[in-house]
Every structure is written in structure tokens, then in C-alpha cells.
Write an enzyme that holds these catalytic residues in place. Structure first.
Site, PDB file in Angstrom:
ATOM      1  N   ARG A 119       0.995  -1.259   0.031  1.00  0.00           N
ATOM      2  CA  ARG A 119      -0.251  -0.077   0.010  1.00  0.00           C
ATOM      3  C   ARG A 119       0.826   1.302   0.382  1.00  0.00           C
ATOM      4  O   ARG A 119       1.867   1.706   0.829  1.00  0.00           O
ATOM      5  CB  ARG A 119      -1.011  -0.117   1.517  1.00  0.00           C
ATOM      6  CG  ARG A 119      -2.161  -1.322   1.603  1.00  0.00           C
ATOM      7  CD  ARG A 119      -2.724  -1.763   2.165  1.00  0.00           C
ATOM      8  NE  ARG A 119      -3.404  -0.229   2.418  1.00  0.00           N
ATOM      9  CZ  ARG A 119      -5.039   0.028   3.720  1.00  0.00           C
ATOM     10  NH1 ARG A 119      -5.135  -0.465   4.460  1.00  0.00           N
ATOM     11  NH2 ARG A 119      -5.803   0.870   3.581  1.00  0.00           N
ATOM     12  N   GLN A 168      -7.234   8.238   6.059  1.00  0.00           N
ATOM     13  CA  GLN A 168      -6.048   8.286   7.023  1.00  0.00           C
ATOM     14  C   GLN A 168      -5.405   8.728   6.952  1.00  0.00           C
ATOM     15  O   GLN A 168      -5.454   9.281   8.658  1.00  0.00           O
ATOM     16  CB  GLN A 168      -5.733   6.215   6.641  1.00  0.00           C
ATOM     17  CG  GLN A 168      -7.469   5.830   7.020  1.00  0.00           C
ATOM     18  CD  GLN A 168      -6.537   4.466   6.437  1.00  0.00           C
ATOM     19  OE1 GLN A 168      -5.946   4.512   5.677  1.00  0.00           O
ATOM     20  NE2 GLN A 168      -7.473   3.050   7.155  1.00  0.00           N
ATOM     21  N   ASP A 320     -15.570   1.162   1.762  1.00  0.00           N
ATOM     22  CA  ASP A 320     -15.264   0.196   2.483  1.00  0.00           C
ATOM     23  C   ASP A 320     -16.481  -0.672   1.673  1.00  0.00           C
ATOM     24  O   ASP A 320     -16.346  -1.969   1.657  1.00  0.00           O
ATOM     25  CB  ASP A 320     -14.920   0.044   3.289  1.00  0.00           C
ATOM     26  CG  ASP A 320     -13.269   0.474   3.778  1.00  0.00           C
ATOM     27  OD1 ASP A 320     -12.284  -0.668   2.602  1.00  0.00           O
ATOM     28  OD2 ASP A 320     -13.458   0.950   4.527  1.00  0.00           O
TER      29      ASP A 320
END
Length: 455
Positions: A119, A168, A320
Site C-alpha cells: 500500500r 487516513q 469500503d
């Protein structure tokens, strides 16, 4: 662990575990505060346990009781992580804790499992550099962990970053600002996952911070309080987890379930799935006063009443949910287009590519481009209630790619197939990342998932 799933009807009442997003925020903020925090109804998932294992490295203490976790905060004694921080599979932990570590003098090292090391972390390194810290990607060609950081942050200039890869690291900056004097200003050119920024705002304001976010989420300012004081908190249910029993009941024949402890605060963007699914005929009943959802199966889902007879979903605020919504679209008559979805390629897997690969194996008509997913689905039912011969979904063996949301979505899909069909989901133990005991919980409703130990 491979599991077998086949058509079953669901009935009964279930409570979904606490929110992963809320639990991780509660753990990290409790670790920064003075005093002791009691976190009730935490999610005991792999990602949350990784966070609980990491915060002692900066000076906090954690005790685990049956229904609550107790955190003694590091407060003013917070320090540089005493060891390499292994975040496991948790992108939240990586992006939240790294900026906090950067406020401390010295080197920190962050790494994780194979998925985390794929990631991107270069955007995180960039913003830390803007604040005066050093941040280096150990493998520049991979753009990911291991990540090396040398603090302390010294520069109070405004941070400018797209915000399109993830929300995030923006949350991480907002949390780190609690350890900085003055006001941190964050300028975003392309903000995504914005409900999670609202969630972070609510949490920081509970600790006394002043947080201002513009209506378009392009401008964020955080001013730290004079002192962070611990307080007790209860974690609401996880909307990201709620999605799976919802689609399982919606797609399966003659099902009727009730889901308790539903979060109506509006701080979890995935609650948008109720309006989306109801727009194609789901008829989900959400009683916000009692905090319950009622979901029934054997309903014909169709886009025919929507503009252009197509369902368009902008997924940027709740990416998500893409796996669950894509599965539901396979059982919905008409075209569904999931848009603004590029960030779904940067999760545990490239979810757009993986959804095309695995749903095609099961008979779906699905395609993707760089930023969207298109599904041409069919309901198992005709308008008159008869069997729809064009419904082509069937069983098969599919890969989870170690992605918990893929595994749960594919298992739930099987419940809505025609009798005699079966789906085998490989490496399904990954569900524990966000929904411990998922298969046991679903089997309590009658899902009939076959686990290895049951053979």
C-alpha cells in the site's frame, strides 16, 4: 481456511461488533491523554489488536477485560516508539500513528504484513516532510513500507496534499496536531472518504480540540487543547460490518432478520447503503430510535424507477462498501455504475480488478475502468414473481486475496443463488481483520456456512 457457502434462508436477531474505525481512534487518542480510559464494546479484530499492541510502544498501557479495554494514557510522558511498529494489516494504524511518532525526537520505523507493504506511503512521507520531519520509503520502487521517520516536526506551515489516496493520513495529521502548539492547517485539493474526517472531528472535539472543516472538506484547521484528559466511551456498531448481514438477508429467499445496536450518529459513511439499496426496492427499515434494522429477502431489486433506469453510486465517501454493493448489484435488474472509485484500487487489494475477476467466475456481467465499476445485473425474480431466466449467477471457487471484505461479500453472495449451487471462498480466515467470528455469527441466523472443522 476455505469455506463453502450455499443458498440458505436467514432468520433471527444479531448484533454486529463495534466499529473498527471508532475503536482504533479511541485507542490512539486514549494513549495520548492523561488518565485512564475505559473503552466499552471495542471491536476485538486483528486490526484493533494490532493498535492495542502498538500504543504501549509510545508509553500507554492496555488491559483487556471481557467487554471493555482499559487504557492508561501516556499523556505528557509520551515518547518515541521503543521498537519497530508492525501494524499488521492495519492501514489505519500506519497512517494514524506515524504522524504522532513524527512529533517525537528521533527515528521511528513502521512496517506491516505483505498487504501493507504494497500500500502506498509516499503521500504520508510527503506531508511529514512538509512539517519538517524526515520521512523515507525504504523501497522507493514499491512506494510502501518499511517507512522510516525522523522527528520532531519543526515546521508549522500549512500542509497541502490531495487527500485522494485516503482520508487516513489526514486523520493522522489531525491527531498529531494534538501534540503540537498552535493551529495546524490542512489544504486538500481532492478530498475523499470525507465522512471519516467528520468522525475524526467529533473525536477530537470530545478531547477539547477546536476543529474547523469547510463544507467542501478542502480546508481543515485543528487547534490543540491545553490538556488532553481521558474519558470513558462506548463504541457503536460497525456499519462496515453491518453491510454483510444486510446483503445476505436481502439476497436470500424468505429471509427476515433484525440487526441491533445500529449507529445513527451519522459519523460512519457506510450508512449510505440503506438509502442506496432502498432506492432499488430493498425496503430496509431503519428505526433510529431503537437502533435497529429490519431486512427481508425475496424482494425484486431493480433500477427501473431511477433516472435513466440506472443506479449511480459515488463511492468516494465510503469506499469500503464497494464489495458488498457490487454483489448486491449482481442481483439487481439493470445497470449499476459505482463511480469515483479509484481509491478502491489502493486498499487491501485492487478491489476493482479483483471484483471483476471473481464475480465474473460466478456469472456476473461486470467491467471496470480506472475510476469506476459497471455491473449489468439481473434479479432472480420477474415482476410477476416468477423465475427470471436471465439471472445467470452461479456457484464456483473464488479467491479472497486475503481481503476480509472480499471474503465476506463472496460468502454472502452464495446465499442468494439458486438451489444446488455452492461457492467456495478460499483463505476466508482473513474476515477476522474486521469481523471476528463472522461465520459463527452468520450461522446463528441460519447461513449454513461450512467451516473446515464442521466437515
Amino acid at each position: 481456511m476455505n469455506i463453502n457457502a450455499s443458498p440458505h434462508s436467514l432468520s433471527g436477531t444479531v448484533t454486529v461488533p463495534g466499529s473498527k474505525s471508532h475503536t482504533i481512534r479511541a485507542l490512539i487518542l486514549a494513549s495520548l491523554a492523561e488518565g485512564t480510559t475505559r473503552i466499552k464494546n471495542p471491536l476485538p479484530s486483528a486490526d484493533c489488536r494490532s493498535t492495542a499492541d502498538a500504543i504501549p510502544l509510545i508509553g500507554a498501557e492496555v488491559r483487556f477485560l471481557k467487554d471493555e479495554w482499559i487504557v492508561k494514557g501516556a499523556g505528557r510522558n509520551i515518547h518515541l516508539p521503543q521498537d519497530v511498529v508492525n501494524v499488521g494489516n492495519s492501514g489505519s494504524l500506519l497512517y494514524f500513528l506515524a504522524p504522532i511518532a513524527a512529533t517525537q525526537k528521533g527515528w521511528s520505523v513502521f512496517t506491516g504484513d505483505e498487504s501493507i507493504r504494497r500500500r502506498p506511503a509516499d503521500h504520508l512521507a510527503d506531508v511529514l516532510g512538509q512539517l519538517g520531519a524526515e520521512a523515507h520509503i525504504a523501497r522507493p520502487e514499491q512506494r510502501g513500507c518499511p517507512l522510516l521517520i525522523r522527528g520532531p516536526i519543526t515546521n508549522r506551515n500549512t500542509v497541502r496534499t490531495p487527500g485522494s489516496v485516503s482520508s487516513q493520513y489526514i486523520t493522522g495529521l489531525m491527531m498529531a496536531s494534538l501534540l503540537m502548539p498552535g493551529t495546524l492547517r490542512i489544504e486538500l485539493s481532492d478530498p475523499k472518504e470525507t465522512p471519516y474526517l467528520t468522525m475524526t472531528k467529533v473525536w477530537l472535539e470530545r478531547y477539547g480540540a477546536r476543529v474547523e472543516i469547510s463544507n467542501d472538506f478542502r480546508h481543515i484547521e485543528v487547534t490543540a487543547p491545553s490538556e488532553l484528559r481521558a474519558f470513558d466511551t462506548t463504541i457503536p456498531s460497525d456499519w462496515e460490518g453491518v453491510a454483510f448481514p444486510v446483503i445476505a438477508a436481502l439476497l436470500s429467499k424468505d429471509s427476515r432478520i433484525t440487526i441491533n445496536n445500529i449507529d445513527g450518529s451519522g459519523t460512519q459513511g457506510d450508512d449510505a447503503i440503506v438509502e442506496i439499496l432502498n432506492s432499488v426496492g430493498a425496503g430496509i427499515k431503519w428505526d433510529k430510535d431503537s437502533g435497529t434494522l429490519e431486512v427481508s429477502g425475496s424482494r425484486r431489486l431493480s433500477t427501473e424507477s431511477l433516472p435513466g433506469a440506472e443506479l449511480h453510486i459515488n463511492i468516494s465517501g465510503f469506499p469500503d462498501a464497494v464489495c458488498a454493493l457490487a454483489v448486491a448489484a449482481c442481483f439487481t435488474e439493470g445497470k449499476t455504475v459505482i463511480e469515483d472509485a479509484a481509491m478502491c484500487r489502493k486498499k487491501e487489494t485492487d478491489r476493482l480488478s479483483v471484483l471483476v475477476s471473481e464475480l465474473t467466475k460466478l456469472g456476473a456481467s461486470i467491467s471496470a475502468d480506472e475510476d469506476s465499476l459497471t455491473i449489468c445485473g439481473h434479479s432472480p425474480y420477474l415482476k410477476d414473481g416468477g423465475v427470471n431466466a436471465e439471472f445467470a449467477m452461479h456457484g464456483g471457487t473464488v479467491e479472497s486475496y486475503g481481503d476480509h471484505r472480499m471474503a465476506m461479500s463472496l460468502a454472502c453472495l452464495a446465499l442468494g443463488l439458486n438451489d444446488g449451487q455452492r461457492v467456495t471462498v478460499k483463505d476466508a480466515e482473513c474476515c477476522a481483520v474486521s469481523f471476528p467470528d463472522f461465520f459463527t455469527t452468520m450461522n446463528s441466523l441460519g447461513a449454513g456456512f461450512e467451516l473446515p472443522e464442521q466437515k
